[in-house]
Motif scaffolding. Structure first.
Motif: not given
Length: 472
Positions: A446-461
Motif C-alpha cells: 500500500v502506498p505509505p503515508l509521508e513520514p510527517q503524516q505518521e508523526k502527526e498521527l502519533d502526536r494526535i494519539m
C-alpha cells in the motif's frame, strides 16, 4: 433492475406513521441535559424521563439532512451513497480472529487491524474499508482511535471512521482524518443507542460533537427482536427507525445539512441460545430497513454478510448468501459484513477473500438481464448457423465475457470430478481463500503515508491518551 419490494407502499407508510407515534407519544429515555436543552428549545417535550419529538420537527429535520454523502479515499476514489450504486464494506469491531487453516480462533491484536486493512485494500469488491478488529492489546479507552490510526496508512480506499462511544473521540478522529486530507464532511462516524429507545448520555454528547464537526452520522441501532425490541420484524423495524431518527433530529438541529446514512443492525433472537439469529429473517430485516430508509430519501446501510457460523462451512455459505442477496435486491446503498463470522464476534482473512468473490456474484445478480438487440443476438445466431455453428470464435462471445455476462470466480471448483480427483491435493474454496489471503499479506503493498503524516498521527494519539486514559 428495479428494487424488489418486500413491503407494500401502504405497509411502509404505516411503519412511518407508527415511528412518528412512538417518537411523539411514547418518547425515548434521554437524560443528557445539554442535548435535552437543545431538543426542548426546538419544541420537544418531556414525559417523565422520556423526550417526545413532534412529527413536524422530525420531518423537518429529515428534510434538512444531506442524504447523499460522499466518502473519498486518498487514491481519489469517491463513493457517493444514494446515487444508485451498491457498495460493500467489511465488518467493523470483531474481537476474535478465525484461522481457516487450523480451525482455531484467537484474540485480535493491533497487528490484526493492520493486516486486515491491507487484505481489504487488495480486494477489488471491497469498496469501503472499516477498521476491522478490536485489538485487545491497547488501552480500552483508546481502542476505537487505535483502530482508525492503524487503518489509515494501510489503505488508499475510502475509509470509514470508527464506531465511537464518547464525545472526546470525535475531535481526535477528525484530526486524524485531516492528516490524510479527508475533510469532516467526508468522514463517517457511528455510534449505537441502547435499545429499547434509550439515548444514553455518552451517545447524546457524541452526536452533538459529531454534528458540530460536520461529520457524516452513521448511527447504528442494534435491537434484538424478542429481547430488546418486539419479536415481529416490522415492530422491531419501527422501534429501530425511531432510535435512528431521534439522533438525526438532534444532529440536524445542531448543524442543519450535515450528512446522514440511515443504518440498521436489527437481529432476531435465537430463542434456544439467547444469541442473535443469522437466518433468513436477518436478510428480511435488512430489506425492510432499506425500504423504510428510502421512504425518507436516505441512503441506507444494512447487514450483508452475516452468519452465526463458527467455521467456513455450509451454514456459513447459505446464511451469508441469503443475507447479502435479499437487501441487495431490495436496493440497499451499502452492505456491511465482508469477513464477518459468529454474528460479528469473529472475523477471518480467508472469509474476506471468499466474500470478495461472493460480492461479484451478488452484483451480477443485481444487474439483472437485458433483452436489447445486442443481448438477444439474433444476427449472431443466424451467422453461426450459416457458418461454423460454434459461438466460441465469435467476437460477440468475447465482448460479453469481458462485459461481465458471467460472474467468473477464481476460487470455486469448476473442473470435472475426474480432474478434481486426480489432483494431489483436493482443495475447496476455503483452502484457496486462505492461500490467497496469505499471498496478499506477503505481496500486497500500500502506498505509505509521508513520514510527517505518521508523526502527526502519533502526536494526535499521544494527546488522546493524555486526555482519555485514566491514570491507574
Amino acid at each position: 433492475m428495479e428494487p424488489l419490494k418486500f413491503l407494500s407502499d401502504n405497509d411502509v407508510k404505516a411503519m412511518h406513521e407508527a415511528t412518528l407515534h412512538i417518537m411523539s407519544e411514547v418518547g425515548l429515555i434521554w437524560t443528557h441535559q445539554p442535548s435535552l436543552d437543545i431538543l426542548l428549545g426546538a419544541g420537544c417535550t418531556m414525559k417523565g424521563n422520556r423526550v417526545c419529538m413532534p412529527p413536524d420537527l422530525v420531518m423537518d429535520c429529515v428534510a434538512k439532512a444531506n442524504k447523499r454523502p460522499k466518502i473519498r479515499g486518498r487514491n481519489g476514489s469517491v463513493n457517493e451513497l444514494g446515487g444508485g450504486n451498491l457498495y460493500f464494506h467489511n465488518l467493523g469491531g470483531a474481537r476474535d480472529v478465525f484461522d481457516a487453516k487450523t480451525g482455531t480462533r484467537r484474540i485480535a491484536t493491533d497487528q490484526d487491524v493492520i493486516d486486515a486493512t491491507r487484505v481489504l485494500d487488495a480486494l477489488p469488491n471491497c469498496h469501503t474499508v472499516t477498521p476491522f478488529f478490536t485489538p485487545q492489546d491497547v488501552p480500552g479507552e483508546l481502542m476505537s482511535l487505535f483502530m482508525y490510526r492503524h487503518s489509515l496508512p494501510y489503505t488508499t480506499k475510502p475509509l470509514q471512521g470508527p464506531g465511537i462511544q464518547f464525545a472526546e473521540e470525535v475531535k481526535y478522529a477528525v484530526e486524524m482524518a485531516q492528516v490524510v486530507g479527508t475533510p469532516p464532511e467526508e468522514l463517517t462516524l457511528s455510534l449505537s443507542p441502547v435499545s429499547p429507545l434509550t439515548i444514553h448520555d455518552p451517545a447524546a454528547a457524541a452526536i452533538v460533537e459529531m454534528a458540530k464537526a460536520g461529520v457524516i452520522c452513521s448511527n447504528l441501532p442494534a435491537p434484538t427482536g424478542g429481547a430488546t425490541s418486539p419479536m415481529t420484524i416490522t415492530g422491531s423495524l419501527v422501534q429501530q427507525s425511531a432510535e435512528t431518527l431521534a439522533l438525526v433530529v438532534l444532529a440536524q438541529i445542531v448543524n442543519p445539512g450535515c450528512g446522514v446514512v440511515y443504518c440498521g443492525r436489527l437481529g432476531m433472537l435465537e430463542p434456544r441460545t439467547g444469541l442473535i439469529w443469522g437466518g433468513v429473517e436477518l436478510g428480511l430485516s435488512s430489506a425492510g430497513t432499506v425500504q423504510l430508509g428510502h421512504y425518507y430519501g436516505f441512503s441506507v446501510n444494512v447487514y450483508g454478510f452475516s452468519t452465526n457460523a463458527h467455521t467456513l462451512d455450509a451454514q456459513n455459505a447459505f446464511e451469508r448468501g441469503l443475507n447479502a442477496t435479499i437487501p441487495a435486491l431490495a436496493g440497499a446503498d451499502e452492505l456491511s459484513g465482508i469477513g464477518e463470522m459468529e454474528a460479528g464476534v469473529m472475523g477471518s482473512y480467508a472469509q474476506m477473500v471468499l466474500d470478495n468473490e461472493l460480492v461479484g456474484s451478488v452484483m451480477r445478480l443485481r444487474s439483472g438481464l437485458s433483452a436489447d438487440v445486442e443481448h438477444l443476438a439474433v444476427d449472431i445466431i443466424g451467422n453461426v448457423m450459416d457458418g461454423t455453428r460454434n459461438y466460441l470464435g465469435q467476437k460477440h462471445t468475447l465482448k460479453h465475457l469481458r462485459a461481465g455476462e458471467l460472474a467468473l470466480t477464481k476460487l470455486a471448483e469448476r473442473n470435472s470430478w475426474e480432474t478434481w480427483e486426480g489432483k494431489l491435493e483436493r482443495k475447496q474454496m476455503a483452502d484457496y481463500a486462505a492461500e490467497e489471503a496469505e499471498r496478499i499479506l506477503r505481496d500486497h503493498q500500500v502506498p505509505p503515508l509521508e513520514p510527517q503524516q505518521e508523526k502527526e498521527l502519533d502526536r494526535i494519539m499521544a494527546a488522546a491518551e493524555k486526555e482519555m486514559v485514566k491514570k491507574r
